[in-house]
Design a protein around this motif. Structure first.
Motif, mmCIF file in Angstrom:
data_model
loop_
_atom_site.group_PDB
_atom_site.id
_atom_site.type_symbol
_atom_site.label_atom_id
_atom_site.label_comp_id
_atom_site.label_asym_id
_atom_site.label_seq_id
_atom_site.Cartn_x
_atom_site.Cartn_y
_atom_site.Cartn_z
ATOM 1 N N ASP A 1 -1.289 15.616 41.352
ATOM 2 C CA ASP A 1 -0.618 16.889 41.614
ATOM 3 C C ASP A 1 0.312 17.236 40.460
ATOM 4 O OD1 ASP A 1 -1.827 17.191 44.101
ATOM 5 O OD2 ASP A 1 -0.206 16.130 45.143
ATOM 6 N N MET A 2 0.246 18.496 40.011
ATOM 7 C CA MET A 2 1.083 18.947 38.897
ATOM 8 C C MET A 2 2.559 18.920 39.278
ATOM 9 S SD MET A 2 -0.389 22.213 36.811
ATOM 10 C CE MET A 2 -1.266 23.021 38.137
ATOM 11 N N ALA A 3 3.375 18.479 38.333
ATOM 12 C CA ALA A 3 4.827 18.566 38.489
ATOM 13 C C ALA A 3 5.321 19.927 38.009
ATOM 14 C CB ALA A 3 5.516 17.453 37.705
ATOM 15 N N ALA A 4 4.617 20.501 37.009
ATOM 16 C CA ALA A 4 4.993 21.815 36.484
ATOM 17 C C ALA A 4 3.795 22.459 35.808
ATOM 18 C CB ALA A 4 6.143 21.679 35.500
ATOM 19 N N HIS A 5 3.841 23.782 35.758
ATOM 20 C CA HIS A 5 2.810 24.572 35.082
ATOM 21 C C HIS A 5 3.520 25.472 34.072
ATOM 22 C CE1 HIS A 5 0.127 28.121 34.622
ATOM 23 N NE2 HIS A 5 -0.752 27.152 34.453
ATOM 24 N N VAL A 6 2.999 25.495 32.848
ATOM 25 C CA VAL A 6 3.645 26.210 31.749
ATOM 26 C C VAL A 6 2.644 27.169 31.115
ATOM 27 C CG1 VAL A 6 4.804 25.936 29.512
ATOM 28 C CG2 VAL A 6 5.089 24.193 31.295
ATOM 29 N N VAL A 7 3.116 28.358 30.784
ATOM 30 C CA VAL A 7 2.358 29.302 29.964
ATOM 31 C C VAL A 7 3.209 29.571 28.732
ATOM 32 C CG1 VAL A 7 1.343 31.600 29.807
ATOM 33 C CG2 VAL A 7 1.234 30.338 31.964
ATOM 34 N N THR A 8 2.595 29.471 27.562
ATOM 35 C CA THR A 8 3.352 29.615 26.329
ATOM 36 C C THR A 8 2.570 30.413 25.291
ATOM 37 O OG1 THR A 8 4.559 28.393 24.615
ATOM 38 C CG2 THR A 8 2.566 27.371 25.461
ATOM 39 N N THR A 9 3.323 31.091 24.434
ATOM 40 C CA THR A 9 2.750 31.870 23.347
ATOM 41 C C THR A 9 3.367 31.411 22.033
ATOM 42 O OG1 THR A 9 2.525 33.777 24.810
ATOM 43 C CG2 THR A 9 2.385 34.211 22.448
ATOM 44 N N TYR A 10 2.530 31.265 21.039
ATOM 45 C CA TYR A 10 2.960 30.904 19.692
ATOM 46 C C TYR A 10 2.649 32.024 18.728
ATOM 47 C CZ TYR A 10 4.574 26.091 19.549
ATOM 48 O OH TYR A 10 5.340 24.949 19.654
ATOM 49 N N SER A 11 3.540 32.263 17.793
ATOM 50 C CA SER A 11 3.317 33.190 16.697
ATOM 51 C C SER A 11 2.800 32.384 15.514
ATOM 52 C CB SER A 11 4.630 33.891 16.323
ATOM 53 O OG SER A 11 4.432 34.712 15.200
ATOM 54 N N ILE A 12 1.721 32.848 14.928
ATOM 55 C CA ILE A 12 1.104 32.171 13.784
ATOM 56 C C ILE A 12 1.421 32.979 12.539
ATOM 57 C CG2 ILE A 12 -1.065 31.370 12.774
ATOM 58 C CD1 ILE A 12 -2.188 31.429 15.716
ATOM 59 N N PRO A 13 2.076 32.381 11.536
ATOM 60 C CA PRO A 13 2.411 33.156 10.340
ATOM 61 C C PRO A 13 1.164 33.532 9.543
ATOM 62 C CG PRO A 13 2.916 30.850 9.987
ATOM 63 C CD PRO A 13 2.492 30.993 11.429
ATOM 64 N N ASP A 14 1.300 34.610 8.791
ATOM 65 C CA ASP A 14 0.213 35.045 7.911
ATOM 66 C C ASP A 14 -0.043 33.939 6.899
ATOM 67 O OD1 ASP A 14 -1.676 36.565 6.648
ATOM 68 O OD2 ASP A 14 -0.250 37.921 5.700
ATOM 69 N N ARG A 15 -1.291 33.539 6.756
ATOM 70 C CA ARG A 15 -1.639 32.409 5.883
ATOM 71 C C ARG A 15 -2.314 32.862 4.590
ATOM 72 N NH1 ARG A 15 -4.894 29.133 9.991
ATOM 73 N NH2 ARG A 15 -4.880 31.067 11.114
ATOM 74 N N ARG A 16 -2.056 34.079 4.176
ATOM 75 C CA ARG A 16 -2.636 34.572 2.919
ATOM 76 C C ARG A 16 -2.021 33.941 1.728
ATOM 77 N NH1 ARG A 16 -2.319 40.823 3.358
ATOM 78 N NH2 ARG A 16 -1.321 40.575 5.336
#
Length: 148
Positions: free
Chosen positions: A133-148
């Motif tokens: 059984d899950m103790a916690a559920h997480v939703v997350t977003t990451y910003s990815i820098p421009d890799r040019r």
């Protein structure tokens, strides 16, 4: 790219661990307690060793420690897909605490549900070792820098 279109990882668990040791040596302060267990296409699994520095009054694992494990695991999953990008950063993290975690190691399983050029969204399930059984559920977003 959606999660149902997997692509091979570009970094192994060991390569990510080595990268983190160089780029984030502060994570090792007081001894290492986060460990990569697996990287896979669009996912990762990690462990936080049960230690008193991660507990709160009442003897349970603290919310900030659980959030750290979730964030760490998402970052691992992301690095496995995009390579060593130190400046990829969390832009959002939402956690639902579902039950009191046991007094043992905590496991995190991450699945990237959307990987774009500039943003990655994932979900992380947190479990006490040996429990289903899950103790916690997480939703997350990451910003990815421009890799040019």
């Amino acid at each position: 790219m959606l999660a149902d279109t997997p692509r091979p990882t570009v970094m192994t668990a060991q390569e990510i661990d080595d990268f983190l040791a160089v780029e984030f040596p502060q994570m090792q302060y007081g001894g290492k307690s986060f460990f990569i267990e697996e990287v896979r296409p669009l996912g990762a699994r990690a462990r936080m060793v049960y230690h008193e520095r991660h507990i709160r009054p009442g003897g349970t694992i603290s919310g900030p420690s659980m959030m750290s494990l979730a964030d760490y695991t998402m970052y691992i999953a992301l690095l496995a897909q995009i390579g060593p990008v130190a400046l990829a950063v969390t832009t959002n993290l939402s956690i639902n605490f579902l039950r009191k975690p046991a007094r043992r190691d905590m496991l995190a399983d991450c699945r990237i549900i959307k990987l774009g050029r500039r943003l990655a969204v994932g979900e992380v399930s947190l479990f006490s070792d040996g429990e289903t059984d899950m103790a916690a559920h997480v939703v997350t977003t990451y910003s990815i820098p421009d890799r040019r």
